[in-house]
Write a protein that holds these residues in place. Structure first.
Motif, PDB file in Angstrom:
ATOM      1  N   LYS A 263       0.820  -1.217   0.000  1.00 17.07           N
ATOM      2  CA  LYS A 263       0.000   0.000   0.000  1.00 17.07           C
ATOM      3  C   LYS A 263       0.851   1.264   0.000  1.00 17.07           C
ATOM      4  CE  LYS A 263      -3.937  -2.090   2.407  1.00 17.07           C
ATOM      5  NZ  LYS A 263      -4.836  -2.009   3.584  1.00 17.07           N
ATOM      6  N   LEU A 264       2.165   1.089   0.084  1.00 10.63           N
ATOM      7  CA  LEU A 264       3.050   2.245   0.147  1.00 10.63           C
ATOM      8  C   LEU A 264       3.163   2.903  -1.226  1.00 10.63           C
ATOM      9  CD1 LEU A 264       5.103   3.949   1.757  1.00 10.63           C
ATOM     10  CD2 LEU A 264       6.863   2.304   1.080  1.00 10.63           C
ATOM     11  N   VAL A 265       2.792   4.177  -1.301  1.00 13.20           N
ATOM     12  CA  VAL A 265       2.912   4.957  -2.543  1.00 13.20           C
ATOM     13  C   VAL A 265       3.488   6.318  -2.170  1.00 13.20           C
ATOM     14  CG1 VAL A 265       1.069   3.790  -3.781  1.00 13.20           C
ATOM     15  CG2 VAL A 265       0.511   5.742  -2.318  1.00 13.20           C
ATOM     16  N   ARG A 266       3.785   7.111  -3.155  1.00 15.33           N
ATOM     17  CA  ARG A 266       4.271   8.457  -2.914  1.00 15.33           C
ATOM     18  C   ARG A 266       3.216   9.449  -3.386  1.00 15.33           C
ATOM     19  NH1 ARG A 266       6.163   8.693   0.501  1.00 15.33           N
ATOM     20  NH2 ARG A 266       7.343  10.593   0.220  1.00 15.33           N
ATOM     21  N   GLY A 267       3.213  10.649  -2.799  1.00 13.67           N
ATOM     22  CA  GLY A 267       2.184  11.636  -3.110  1.00 13.67           C
ATOM     23  C   GLY A 267       2.467  12.484  -4.332  1.00 13.67           C
ATOM     24  N   LEU A 268       3.580  12.200  -5.017  1.00 14.03           N
ATOM     25  CA  LEU A 268       3.956  12.974  -6.202  1.00 14.03           C
ATOM     26  C   LEU A 268       3.959  12.076  -7.427  1.00 14.03           C
ATOM     27  CD1 LEU A 268       6.935  14.904  -4.540  1.00 14.03           C
ATOM     28  CD2 LEU A 268       4.528  15.558  -4.616  1.00 14.03           C
ATOM     29  N   ASP A 269       3.573  12.626  -8.573  1.00 14.78           N
ATOM     30  CA  ASP A 269       3.375  11.821  -9.776  1.00 14.78           C
ATOM     31  C   ASP A 269       4.661  11.296 -10.413  1.00 14.78           C
ATOM     32  OD1 ASP A 269       0.679  11.994  -9.614  1.00 14.78           O
ATOM     33  OD2 ASP A 269       0.396  13.332 -11.340  1.00 14.78           O
ATOM     34  N   TYR A 270       5.807  11.900 -10.080  1.00 11.58           N
ATOM     35  CA  TYR A 270       6.995  11.554 -10.867  1.00 11.58           C
ATOM     36  C   TYR A 270       7.688  10.256 -10.452  1.00 11.58           C
ATOM     37  CZ  TYR A 270       9.402  14.274  -7.115  1.00 11.58           C
ATOM     38  OH  TYR A 270       9.863  14.790  -5.930  1.00 11.58           O
ATOM     39  N   TYR A 271       7.237   9.597  -9.401  1.00  7.46           N
ATOM     40  CA  TYR A 271       7.910   8.383  -8.945  1.00  7.46           C
ATOM     41  C   TYR A 271       7.592   7.173  -9.817  1.00  7.46           C
ATOM     42  CZ  TYR A 271       9.535  10.571  -4.638  1.00  7.46           C
ATOM     43  OH  TYR A 271      10.176  11.372  -3.729  1.00  7.46           O
ATOM     44  N   ASN A 272       8.528   6.226  -9.862  1.00  9.80           N
ATOM     45  CA  ASN A 272       8.309   4.944 -10.520  1.00  9.80           C
ATOM     46  C   ASN A 272       9.116   3.863  -9.800  1.00  9.80           C
ATOM     47  OD1 ASN A 272      10.632   6.420 -12.191  1.00  9.80           O
ATOM     48  ND2 ASN A 272      10.982   4.220 -12.373  1.00  9.80           N
ATOM     49  N   ASP A 273       8.669   2.638  -9.933  1.00 10.36           N
ATOM     50  CA  ASP A 273       9.346   1.474  -9.354  1.00 10.36           C
ATOM     51  C   ASP A 273       9.599   1.623  -7.850  1.00 10.36           C
ATOM     52  OD1 ASP A 273       9.623  -0.401 -11.602  1.00 10.36           O
ATOM     53  OD2 ASP A 273      10.748   1.225 -12.526  1.00 10.36           O
ATOM     54  N   THR A 274      10.846   1.617  -7.407  1.00 11.66           N
ATOM     55  CA  THR A 274      11.143   1.558  -5.972  1.00 11.66           C
ATOM     56  C   THR A 274      10.646   2.786  -5.219  1.00 11.66           C
ATOM     57  OG1 THR A 274      13.145   0.280  -6.428  1.00 11.66           O
ATOM     58  CG2 THR A 274      12.971   1.299  -4.253  1.00 11.66           C
ATOM     59  N   VAL A 275       9.932   2.540  -4.119  1.00  4.21           N
ATOM     60  CA  VAL A 275       9.628   3.587  -3.135  1.00  4.21           C
ATOM     61  C   VAL A 275       9.922   2.995  -1.764  1.00  4.21           C
ATOM     62  CG1 VAL A 275       7.914   4.840  -4.502  1.00  4.21           C
ATOM     63  CG2 VAL A 275       7.177   2.930  -3.068  1.00  4.21           C
ATOM     64  N   PHE A 276      10.322   3.835  -0.836  1.00  2.00           N
ATOM     65  CA  PHE A 276      10.600   3.338   0.508  1.00  2.00           C
ATOM     66  C   PHE A 276      10.373   4.435   1.541  1.00  2.00           C
ATOM     67  CE2 PHE A 276      14.670   5.210  -0.671  1.00  2.00           C
ATOM     68  CZ  PHE A 276      15.151   5.765   0.511  1.00  2.00           C
ATOM     69  N   GLU A 277      10.148   4.019   2.784  1.00  2.00           N
ATOM     70  CA  GLU A 277       9.984   4.943   3.906  1.00  2.00           C
ATOM     71  C   GLU A 277      10.608   4.343   5.159  1.00  2.00           C
ATOM     72  OE1 GLU A 277       5.934   6.044   4.591  1.00  2.00           O
ATOM     73  OE2 GLU A 277       5.718   7.118   2.673  1.00  2.00           O
ATOM     74  N   TRP A 278      11.242   5.208   5.934  1.00  2.00           N
ATOM     75  CA  TRP A 278      11.690   4.847   7.276  1.00  2.00           C
ATOM     76  C   TRP A 278      10.691   5.452   8.264  1.00  2.00           C
ATOM     77  CZ3 TRP A 278      15.349   1.493   8.733  1.00  2.00           C
ATOM     78  CH2 TRP A 278      16.353   1.151   7.810  1.00  2.00           C
ATOM     79  N   LYS A 279      10.138   4.605   9.143  1.00  2.00           N
ATOM     80  CA  LYS A 279       9.114   5.060  10.078  1.00  2.00           C
ATOM     81  C   LYS A 279       9.549   4.805  11.514  1.00  2.00           C
ATOM     82  CE  LYS A 279       5.262   4.400   6.867  1.00  2.00           C
ATOM     83  NZ  LYS A 279       3.920   3.813   6.655  1.00  2.00           N
ATOM     84  N   SER A 280       9.005   5.634  12.404  1.00  2.00           N
ATOM     85  CA  SER A 280       9.295   5.503  13.825  1.00  2.00           C
ATOM     86  C   SER A 280       8.015   5.186  14.590  1.00  2.00           C
ATOM     87  CB  SER A 280       9.900   6.806  14.376  1.00  2.00           C
ATOM     88  OG  SER A 280       9.927   6.796  15.786  1.00  2.00           O
ATOM     89  N   LYS A 281       8.143   4.339  15.602  1.00  2.00           N
ATOM     90  CA  LYS A 281       6.995   3.998  16.444  1.00  2.00           C
ATOM     91  C   LYS A 281       6.754   5.066  17.507  1.00  2.00           C
ATOM     92  CE  LYS A 281       9.319   0.282  17.177  1.00  2.00           C
ATOM     93  NZ  LYS A 281       9.848  -1.015  17.704  1.00  2.00           N
ATOM     94  N   ASN A 282       7.616   6.079  17.551  1.00  6.71           N
ATOM     95  CA  ASN A 282       7.549   7.077  18.631  1.00  6.71           C
ATOM     96  C   ASN A 282       6.964   8.420  18.203  1.00  6.71           C
ATOM     97  OD1 ASN A 282       9.181   5.541  20.757  1.00  6.71           O
ATOM     98  ND2 ASN A 282      10.558   5.517  19.016  1.00  6.71           N
ATOM     99  N   LEU A 283       6.376   8.492  17.010  1.00 10.03           N
ATOM    100  CA  LEU A 283       5.931   9.783  16.496  1.00 10.03           C
ATOM    101  C   LEU A 283       4.428   9.902  16.292  1.00 10.03           C
ATOM    102  CD1 LEU A 283       8.694  10.664  13.848  1.00 10.03           C
ATOM    103  CD2 LEU A 283       8.379  11.619  16.134  1.00 10.03           C
ATOM    104  N   GLY A 284       3.677   8.844  16.507  1.00 17.94           N
ATOM    105  CA  GLY A 284       2.238   8.935  16.290  1.00 17.94           C
ATOM    106  C   GLY A 284       1.882   8.797  14.813  1.00 17.94           C
ATOM    107  N   ALA A 285       0.857   9.553  14.379  1.00 14.37           N
ATOM    108  CA  ALA A 285       0.334   9.408  13.014  1.00 14.37           C
ATOM    109  C   ALA A 285       1.352   9.819  11.956  1.00 14.37           C
ATOM    110  CB  ALA A 285      -0.947  10.215  12.859  1.00 14.37           C
ATOM    111  N   GLN A 286       2.066  10.921  12.192  1.00 13.24           N
ATOM    112  CA  GLN A 286       3.064  11.393  11.235  1.00 13.24           C
ATOM    113  C   GLN A 286       4.394  10.719  11.571  1.00 13.24           C
ATOM    114  OE1 GLN A 286       1.871  13.141   8.729  1.00 13.24           O
ATOM    115  NE2 GLN A 286      -0.108  13.122   9.764  1.00 13.24           N
TER     116      GLN A 286
END
Length: 426
Positions: free
Chosen positions: A258-281
């Motif tokens: 379900k991971l996507v990016r909010g900008l149209d120019y992306y293709n193929d690989t997308v990634f995110e580093w997330k923290s359990k200590n920040l809440g929703a954002q």
């Protein structure tokens, strides 16, 4: 009642006690980037609005709702930059950098602007450190960039508190085919799931529904077409190759379809580093591949991969490394303590002499008419290493008091080298 002067909503101040941590974070990250031969580029915070329309996409939330755009005195439509990649590429094209070499490794840092609903970790003026790699299409570069971020988290001591999520969104053509089918599916379900408020998103940018937190959208999407089923063979193979690299290096990651990016120019690989200590954002770093963007902006055909680190959100994690920073990075090396105003000139001479020998020393002269006890209190609050105390009686005997108030022990010879006179250590 008189109105108080306050910062604009969604734009916040970093006070001196905050910038101490920010400077340390920035210094550690930049040191790693330099060691990996990344070069800094600085671009304006204002760009022609048209360049964002060409790249970000007119149907994205950023372009339709969040841009700070206005007309200048020459009636030219300009915008505060909402992100840094577009300006970086524009500068490379304008100054013919790609003619020298298609392969470039660049970084930048500065404020970005989006008119979003302010909340913890989401601001209207926020700071990003961007990393861009141009000229390589092989997923080994995707892997290399992820490894670079791991080195940054290790340096900051927060890797164990972060989660890496990756996905492939396929080629731009793959995504267009998927969006068409997803739009048709969702249009039939709008009334059933009471989603009339999301009709515009469904019609114009349905892929954004994948990462929605709305419960009705989540229920609807359970039976919706899956993006992974629309990837062509090339995209499938390159994503598998990336996963193999990560597995061989024993990098922990989660595949989030379900991971996507909010900008149209992306293709193929997308990634995110997330923290359990920040809440929703919870995303502190996000990126991906954008192989068509340089050509779309008038440059040569050139592949690209990049990411951006949210410094504001990284700052919110400071409690994870705060004690380590205080322990290993004292705010002041020496504070000169005195009670007699006649010592003003002498204090400045001592400070100048110390800086001549050791330019990097942080010395506080605190030339104000405050009591000695308050001067000492100020020194303790600023995690000072040493007090250099000027006492009238002892100075008459050509002696200076040196007091170590840090947790560290220092050799007394340090001060004998500075002052060619007796020192009393207490």
């Amino acid at each position: 009642m008189k109105k108080k002067n306050q910062s604009i909503r969604g734009m916040h101040d970093f006070l001196p006690k905050d910038t101490i941590y920010l400077q340390i974070i920035e210094k550690k990250i930049i040191k790693i980037l330099k060691s990996h031969t990344y070069k800094e580029i600085r671009t304006p915070i204002l760009e022609d609005t048209e360049i964002f329309k060409k790249s970000i996409g007119g149907n994205t939330d950023v372009m339709s709702k969040e841009m700070y755009s206005f007309y200048d005195r020459n009636e030219k439509n300009i915008s505060l930059r909402p992100e840094g990649t577009v300006g970086c590429i524009r500068a490379c094209i304008q100054h013919h950098i790609f003619k020298k070499s298609l392969f470039q490794k660049l970084w930048y840092y500065g404020p970005m602007f989006r008119y979003e609903r302010p909340q913890k970790g989401r601001f209207r003026q926020f700071y990003q450190l961007g990393i861009e790699v141009f000229g390589f299409s092989d997923p080994i570069i995707d892997f290399d960039l992820i490894l670079l971020t791991i080195k940054i988290w290790n340096k900051l001591g927060i890797l164990k508190d972060l989660i890496l999520e990756i996905n492939s969104i396929g080629s731009i053509n793959n995504r267009k085919n998927y969006e068409n089918d997803l739009r048709i599916f969702c249009e039939k379900k709008i009334d059933k799931f009471n989603l009339d408020n999301f009709r515009n998103v469904i019609l114009n940018n349905p892929i954004r529904l994948l990462d929605s937190k709305n419960i009705n959208i989540i229920l609807m999407m359970k039976n919706a077409p899956k993006l992974i089923n629309y990837l062509d063979l090339s995209s499938q193979l390159r994503f598998q190759k990336l996963c193999n690299y990560l597995d061989q290096k024993q990098v922990n990651y989660i595949i989030n379809h379900k991971l996507v990016r909010g900008l149209d120019y992306y293709n193929d690989t997308v990634f995110e580093w997330k923290s359990k200590n920040l809440g929703a954002q919870d995303t502190i770093c996000a990126g991906g591949r954008y192989d068509q963007l340089i050509k779309n902006l008038g440059g040569p055909k050139n592949s690209a991969m990049g990411c951006a680190i949210g410094i504001d959100r990284l700052f919110l994690l400071k409690e994870l490394f705060k004690k380590k920073i205080i322990k290993n990075n004292y705010f002041i090396d020496i504070q000169i303590i005195f009670s007699n105003p006649e010592f003003y000139r002498f204090v400045l001479d001592i400070s100048d002499q110390l800086h001549t020998i050791w330019p990097k020393l942080k010395i506080d002269t605190n030339i104000t008419k405050i009591s000695v006890s308050n001067q000492i209190k100020h020194a303790i609050q600023n995690h000072t290493k040493f007090l250099l105390i000027l006492d009238s009686y002892l100075l008459s005997s050509n002696k200076i008091i040196i007091k170590n108030i840090s947790l560290r022990t220092q050799k007394k010879e340090f001060f004998y080298r500075i002052f060619q006179s007796p020192c009393i250590f207490i």
